[in-house]
Design an enzyme around this catalytic site. Structure first.
Site, PDB file in Angstrom:
ATOM      1  N   TRP A  34      -9.374  43.039 115.119  1.00  0.00           N
ATOM      2  CA  TRP A  34      -9.595  41.713 114.547  1.00  0.00           C
ATOM      3  C   TRP A  34      -9.354  41.688 113.040  1.00  0.00           C
ATOM      4  O   TRP A  34      -9.538  40.664 112.396  1.00  0.00           O
ATOM      5  CB  TRP A  34     -11.009  41.238 114.845  1.00  0.00           C
ATOM      6  N   GLU A  52     -16.892  38.313 114.964  1.00  0.00           N
ATOM      7  CA  GLU A  52     -18.193  38.215 114.290  1.00  0.00           C
ATOM      8  C   GLU A  52     -19.295  37.830 115.274  1.00  0.00           C
ATOM      9  O   GLU A  52     -20.417  38.339 115.185  1.00  0.00           O
ATOM     10  CB  GLU A  52     -18.126  37.211 113.138  1.00  0.00           C
ATOM     11  N   THR A  58     -24.444  44.151 118.204  1.00  0.00           N
ATOM     12  CA  THR A  58     -23.676  44.950 119.158  1.00  0.00           C
ATOM     13  C   THR A  58     -22.725  45.850 118.380  1.00  0.00           C
ATOM     14  O   THR A  58     -22.104  45.409 117.412  1.00  0.00           O
ATOM     15  CB  THR A  58     -22.877  44.048 120.118  1.00  0.00           C
ATOM     16  N   LEU A  95     -22.319  42.496 127.472  1.00  0.00           N
ATOM     17  CA  LEU A  95     -22.478  42.463 126.017  1.00  0.00           C
ATOM     18  C   LEU A  95     -23.884  42.049 125.595  1.00  0.00           C
ATOM     19  O   LEU A  95     -24.275  42.286 124.454  1.00  0.00           O
ATOM     20  CB  LEU A  95     -21.459  41.490 125.388  1.00  0.00           C
ATOM     21  N   TYR A 135     -25.070  33.784 108.154  1.00  0.00           N
ATOM     22  CA  TYR A 135     -24.301  35.017 108.010  1.00  0.00           C
ATOM     23  C   TYR A 135     -22.878  34.844 108.539  1.00  0.00           C
ATOM     24  O   TYR A 135     -21.894  35.201 107.873  1.00  0.00           O
ATOM     25  CB  TYR A 135     -24.973  36.197 108.730  1.00  0.00           C
ATOM     26  N   ASP A 153     -24.899  41.609 106.447  1.00  0.00           N
ATOM     27  CA  ASP A 153     -25.344  42.005 107.780  1.00  0.00           C
ATOM     28  C   ASP A 153     -26.273  43.204 107.632  1.00  0.00           C
ATOM     29  O   ASP A 153     -26.680  43.564 106.518  1.00  0.00           O
ATOM     30  CB  ASP A 153     -24.156  42.291 108.699  1.00  0.00           C
TER      31      ASP A 153
END
Length: 358
Positions: A34, A52, A58, A95, A135, A153
């Site tokens: 990405w 994101e 994760t 996920l 965020y 983060d």
């Protein structure tokens, strides 16, 4: 409650932090599907937005194969906006934090319907998209659109707490950490700077055993100068998560097992799952069984940790001898359960039941 430690005023700006970090990033940036290479044109906003959201709570190693399968199937906002809800939820299975998948789909539909298929490029407008909070809006604005934004983060939080030796325990320290991050965020290459901070926290300024001798901003770090950076950030004591109990029901009919789709809203909303009774403080055993059959309660249980509680479920099995259409749900071939997109806790249960029932 932890007492706050008095702090000296933060320096106005630590000179050289951004320069030294970006020089390191130019040579050491992780190659991720990405990302665009350091110093090049901004990456596809769709891919930044998707990554994101997937990366919230994760790890990168877990996200990468999901991201690659997802973008092969739905490469644009328009493609995702046109997808069926059930297909999206099944693709997300494994996920966790399934509200993210529902918000991705809702967000794609808003972007397609209200923004001409283009992601807004300011933090304020990004926050109007479902599932995009402070965020994520900052990260997208910086990484996808090159805007100066303060991106914090968990990795960045740790780096900044050590860089400025912030002693206030989390979560009370969050505003101070953000203010400190603002002081070192450059006007130019804010997206590369944010990703450099993330890479630094992931690979060098780690939670345990930070590799300070390899750190490109060690010379600026107050935590390193004080000799114990691994003690930062200070975290408040964790609360013990309560335990809830339930029962999962394995109802077989001609080589198939009954699955039901959970309500759209709530935990694991919209996902296919084994029928289950209520999740309560005490074991409900056979309460709310999906059918009136001779249930066999097994000794084995399934345990799974959610964010706010631990779940322990008993397992019960039974056979359905009547016509399948006389009961609500979907009869799924037992040998094809891996394709049902079950959430992790229900995959644990189906794996156990296939082993038990042989």
């Amino acid at each position: 409650m932890s007492a706050k430690v008095p702090l000296s005023p933060l320096p106005q700006r630590l000179p050289g932090v951004a320069r030294d970090l970006l020089d390191w990033y130019d040579a050491n940036a992780r190659s991720l599907p990405w990302r665009a290479p350091p110093g090049t044109a901004a990456p596809d906003p769709y891919r930044v937005w998707l990554s994101e959201v997937m990366l919230q709570q994760t790890q990168v190693a877990t996200v990468r194969p999901y991201f690659e399968r997802w973008t092969a199937r739905w490469p644009t906002f328009a493609a995702l906006a046109a997808a069926e809800d059930a297909e999206v939820m099944a693709a997300w299975a494994g996920l966790g934090y399934y509200a993210r998948a529902r918000n991705l789909l809702a967000g794609a539909r808003v972007i397609a319907a209200q923004h001409g298929g283009q992601l807004p490029d300011t933090e304020a407008m990004l926050r109007t998209i479902p599932g995009i909070g402070d965020y994520t809006a900052a990260a997208i604005a910086a990484i996808a659109f090159g805007r100066r934004a303060v991106v914090v983060d968990a990795n960045v939080e740790r780096v900044v707490a050590r860089l400025f030796a912030i002693q206030t325990p989390l979560p009370a320290a969050k505003p101070l950490i953000r203010a400190a991050a603002d002081r070192v965020t450059p006007e130019e290459r804010a997206g590369d700077f944010a990703q450099a901070m993330m890479d630094l926290g992931s690979g060098i300024c780690t939670t345990r055993g930070p590799r300070c001798l390899l750190c490109p901003i060690r010379a600026h770090c107050e935590g390193f100068a004080q000799g114990a950076p691994e003690r930062l950030p200070v975290k408040a004591a964790k609360r013990v998560r309560p335990v809830r109990h339930g029962t999962m029901f394995w109802l077989e009919c001609d080589g198939r097992v009954l699955l039901r789709r959970r309500p759209a809203k709530g935990l694991l909303g919209g996902m296919l799952a084994l029928p289950t009774g209520p999740w309560a403080d005490t074991a409900p055993l056979l309460d709310d069984a999906p059918a009136d059959v001779a249930w066999r309660l097994h000794d084995e249980t399934v345990a799974h940790g959610f964010t706010h509680f631990e779940l322990v479920c008993a397992l019960a099995s039974g056979g359905w001898r009547r016509h399948p259409d006389t009961i609500d749900g979907e009869w799924w071939p037992i040998d094809a359960l891996d394709s049902a997109g079950l959430p992790a806790v229900f995959r644990k249960a189906t794996d156990a039941m296939r082993r038990i029932c042989g």
